[in-house]
Design a protein around this motif. Structure first.
Motif, PDB file in Angstrom:
ATOM      1  N   ARG A 133       3.999   5.656  -5.591  1.00 51.05           N
ATOM      2  CA  ARG A 133       3.901   5.665  -7.048  1.00 51.05           C
ATOM      3  C   ARG A 133       2.784   6.595  -7.519  1.00 51.05           C
ATOM      4  O   ARG A 133       2.924   7.325  -8.503  1.00 51.05           O
ATOM      5  CB  ARG A 133       3.662   4.236  -7.557  1.00 51.05           C
ATOM      6  CG  ARG A 133       3.573   4.120  -9.040  1.00 51.05           C
ATOM      7  CD  ARG A 133       4.891   4.412  -9.710  1.00 51.05           C
ATOM      8  NE  ARG A 133       4.751   4.240 -11.145  1.00 51.05           N
ATOM      9  CZ  ARG A 133       5.446   4.903 -12.041  1.00 51.05           C
ATOM     10  NH1 ARG A 133       6.376   5.752 -11.655  1.00 51.05           N
ATOM     11  NH2 ARG A 133       5.254   4.711 -13.303  1.00 51.05           N
ATOM     12  N   SER A 134       1.680   6.565  -6.813  1.00 51.65           N
ATOM     13  CA  SER A 134       0.565   7.432  -7.159  1.00 51.65           C
ATOM     14  C   SER A 134       0.968   8.903  -7.036  1.00 51.65           C
ATOM     15  O   SER A 134       0.660   9.722  -7.912  1.00 51.65           O
ATOM     16  CB  SER A 134      -0.620   7.128  -6.252  1.00 51.65           C
ATOM     17  OG  SER A 134      -1.695   7.977  -6.536  1.00 51.65           O
ATOM     18  N   ALA A 135       1.668   9.255  -5.978  1.00 48.74           N
ATOM     19  CA  ALA A 135       2.123  10.633  -5.786  1.00 48.74           C
ATOM     20  C   ALA A 135       3.119  11.029  -6.876  1.00 48.74           C
ATOM     21  O   ALA A 135       3.084  12.151  -7.396  1.00 48.74           O
ATOM     22  CB  ALA A 135       2.751  10.786  -4.412  1.00 48.74           C
ATOM     23  N   GLU A 136       3.994  10.092  -7.252  1.00 51.62           N
ATOM     24  CA  GLU A 136       4.972  10.371  -8.295  1.00 51.62           C
ATOM     25  C   GLU A 136       4.270  10.610  -9.634  1.00 51.62           C
ATOM     26  O   GLU A 136       4.620  11.539 -10.375  1.00 51.62           O
ATOM     27  CB  GLU A 136       5.938   9.193  -8.413  1.00 51.62           C
ATOM     28  CG  GLU A 136       7.013   9.382  -9.462  1.00 51.62           C
ATOM     29  CD  GLU A 136       7.910   8.160  -9.592  1.00 51.62           C
ATOM     30  OE1 GLU A 136       8.780   8.197 -10.473  1.00 51.62           O
ATOM     31  OE2 GLU A 136       7.744   7.205  -8.822  1.00 51.62           O
ATOM     32  N   LEU A 137       3.274   9.793  -9.937  1.00 51.71           N
ATOM     33  CA  LEU A 137       2.548   9.967 -11.188  1.00 51.71           C
ATOM     34  C   LEU A 137       1.769  11.276 -11.217  1.00 51.71           C
ATOM     35  O   LEU A 137       1.696  11.940 -12.259  1.00 51.71           O
ATOM     36  CB  LEU A 137       1.596   8.784 -11.413  1.00 51.71           C
ATOM     37  CG  LEU A 137       2.273   7.469 -11.771  1.00 51.71           C
ATOM     38  CD1 LEU A 137       1.241   6.350 -11.817  1.00 51.71           C
ATOM     39  CD2 LEU A 137       3.007   7.559 -13.081  1.00 51.71           C
ATOM     40  N   ARG A 138       1.179  11.667 -10.094  1.00 47.83           N
ATOM     41  CA  ARG A 138       0.487  12.955 -10.032  1.00 47.83           C
ATOM     42  C   ARG A 138       1.467  14.096 -10.260  1.00 47.83           C
ATOM     43  O   ARG A 138       1.156  15.074 -10.961  1.00 47.83           O
ATOM     44  CB  ARG A 138      -0.215  13.119  -8.688  1.00 47.83           C
ATOM     45  CG  ARG A 138      -1.516  12.344  -8.584  1.00 47.83           C
ATOM     46  CD  ARG A 138      -2.341  12.766  -7.383  1.00 47.83           C
ATOM     47  NE  ARG A 138      -1.626  12.608  -6.128  1.00 47.83           N
ATOM     48  CZ  ARG A 138      -1.660  11.506  -5.370  1.00 47.83           C
ATOM     49  NH1 ARG A 138      -2.394  10.483  -5.735  1.00 47.83           N
ATOM     50  NH2 ARG A 138      -0.971  11.438  -4.240  1.00 47.83           N
ATOM     51  N   HIS A 139       2.652  13.991  -9.686  1.00 51.49           N
ATOM     52  CA  HIS A 139       3.675  15.029  -9.855  1.00 51.49           C
ATOM     53  C   HIS A 139       4.107  15.121 -11.323  1.00 51.49           C
ATOM     54  O   HIS A 139       4.224  16.223 -11.878  1.00 51.49           O
ATOM     55  CB  HIS A 139       4.868  14.718  -8.953  1.00 51.49           C
ATOM     56  CG  HIS A 139       5.970  15.714  -9.047  1.00 51.49           C
ATOM     57  ND1 HIS A 139       5.856  17.005  -8.561  1.00 51.49           N
ATOM     58  CD2 HIS A 139       7.209  15.633  -9.588  1.00 51.49           C
ATOM     59  CE1 HIS A 139       6.980  17.660  -8.792  1.00 51.49           C
ATOM     60  NE2 HIS A 139       7.811  16.849  -9.420  1.00 51.49           N
ATOM     61  N   HIS A 170       2.277   1.729  -3.378  1.00 49.61           N
ATOM     62  CA  HIS A 170       1.216   2.236  -4.244  1.00 49.61           C
ATOM     63  C   HIS A 170       1.024   3.741  -4.039  1.00 49.61           C
ATOM     64  O   HIS A 170       0.885   4.493  -5.011  1.00 49.61           O
ATOM     65  CB  HIS A 170      -0.089   1.486  -3.963  1.00 49.61           C
ATOM     66  CG  HIS A 170      -1.269   2.091  -4.632  1.00 49.61           C
ATOM     67  ND1 HIS A 170      -1.494   2.007  -5.988  1.00 49.61           N
ATOM     68  CD2 HIS A 170      -2.295   2.831  -4.136  1.00 49.61           C
ATOM     69  CE1 HIS A 170      -2.597   2.657  -6.288  1.00 49.61           C
ATOM     70  NE2 HIS A 170      -3.116   3.160  -5.181  1.00 49.61           N
ATOM     71  N   GLU A 171       1.010   4.180  -2.806  1.00 52.50           N
ATOM     72  CA  GLU A 171       0.840   5.606  -2.512  1.00 52.50           C
ATOM     73  C   GLU A 171       2.013   6.431  -3.046  1.00 52.50           C
ATOM     74  O   GLU A 171       1.818   7.518  -3.598  1.00 52.50           O
ATOM     75  CB  GLU A 171       0.692   5.818  -0.998  1.00 52.50           C
ATOM     76  CG  GLU A 171      -0.647   5.376  -0.453  1.00 52.50           C
ATOM     77  CD  GLU A 171      -1.777   6.209  -1.012  1.00 52.50           C
ATOM     78  OE1 GLU A 171      -1.658   7.448  -1.052  1.00 52.50           O
ATOM     79  OE2 GLU A 171      -2.786   5.611  -1.416  1.00 52.50           O
ATOM     80  N   TYR A 173       0.834  -1.207   0.000  1.00 61.48           N
ATOM     81  CA  TYR A 173       0.000   0.000   0.000  1.00 61.48           C
ATOM     82  C   TYR A 173       0.862   1.248   0.000  1.00 61.48           C
ATOM     83  O   TYR A 173       0.576   2.217  -0.727  1.00 61.48           O
ATOM     84  CB  TYR A 173      -0.943  -0.008   1.207  1.00 61.48           C
ATOM     85  CG  TYR A 173      -1.788   1.233   1.302  1.00 61.48           C
ATOM     86  CD1 TYR A 173      -2.867   1.415   0.440  1.00 61.48           C
ATOM     87  CD2 TYR A 173      -1.508   2.233   2.229  1.00 61.48           C
ATOM     88  CE1 TYR A 173      -3.653   2.553   0.501  1.00 61.48           C
ATOM     89  CE2 TYR A 173      -2.277   3.382   2.297  1.00 61.48           C
ATOM     90  CZ  TYR A 173      -3.347   3.531   1.435  1.00 61.48           C
ATOM     91  OH  TYR A 173      -4.105   4.667   1.497  1.00 61.48           O
ATOM     92  N   GLU A 174       1.933   1.251   0.786  1.00 64.34           N
ATOM     93  CA  GLU A 174       2.826   2.413   0.821  1.00 64.34           C
ATOM     94  C   GLU A 174       3.516   2.603  -0.530  1.00 64.34           C
ATOM     95  O   GLU A 174       3.686   3.744  -0.993  1.00 64.34           O
ATOM     96  CB  GLU A 174       3.858   2.242   1.936  1.00 64.34           C
ATOM     97  CG  GLU A 174       3.253   2.356   3.320  1.00 64.34           C
ATOM     98  CD  GLU A 174       4.249   2.033   4.419  1.00 64.34           C
ATOM     99  OE1 GLU A 174       5.438   1.801   4.106  1.00 64.34           O
ATOM    100  OE2 GLU A 174       3.840   2.020   5.576  1.00 64.34           O
TER     101      GLU A 174
END
Length: 61
Positions: free
Chosen positions: A10-16, A7-8, A4-5
């Motif tokens: 990676r999700s933050a990196e993709l948003r950036h 995933h979070e 989960y961490e």
């Protein structure tokens, strides 16, 4: 929990990365718009080209 961490993160990196790409595209659109408005303001007589049919050198015989 570890997955989960990851995933979070990676999700933050993709948003950036998406935000950076949006900003780059916006800057590109702004530069293109500025070029378009600048080209409308320059009269045709100030062209630096020799015009159609004018060559730099004469033709060889």
């Amino acid at each position: 929990m570890f997955a989960y961490e990851l995933h979070e993160l990676r999700s933050a990196e993709l948003r950036h990365l998406a935000e950076q790409e949006r900003l780059a595209a916006e800057a590109l659109r702004g530069r293109r718009a500025a070029r378009r408005t600048a080209s409308r303001e320059v009269p045709e007589a100030e062209s630096h080209s020799g015009g159609p049919g004018r060559h730099r050198f004469t033709r060889a015989a």
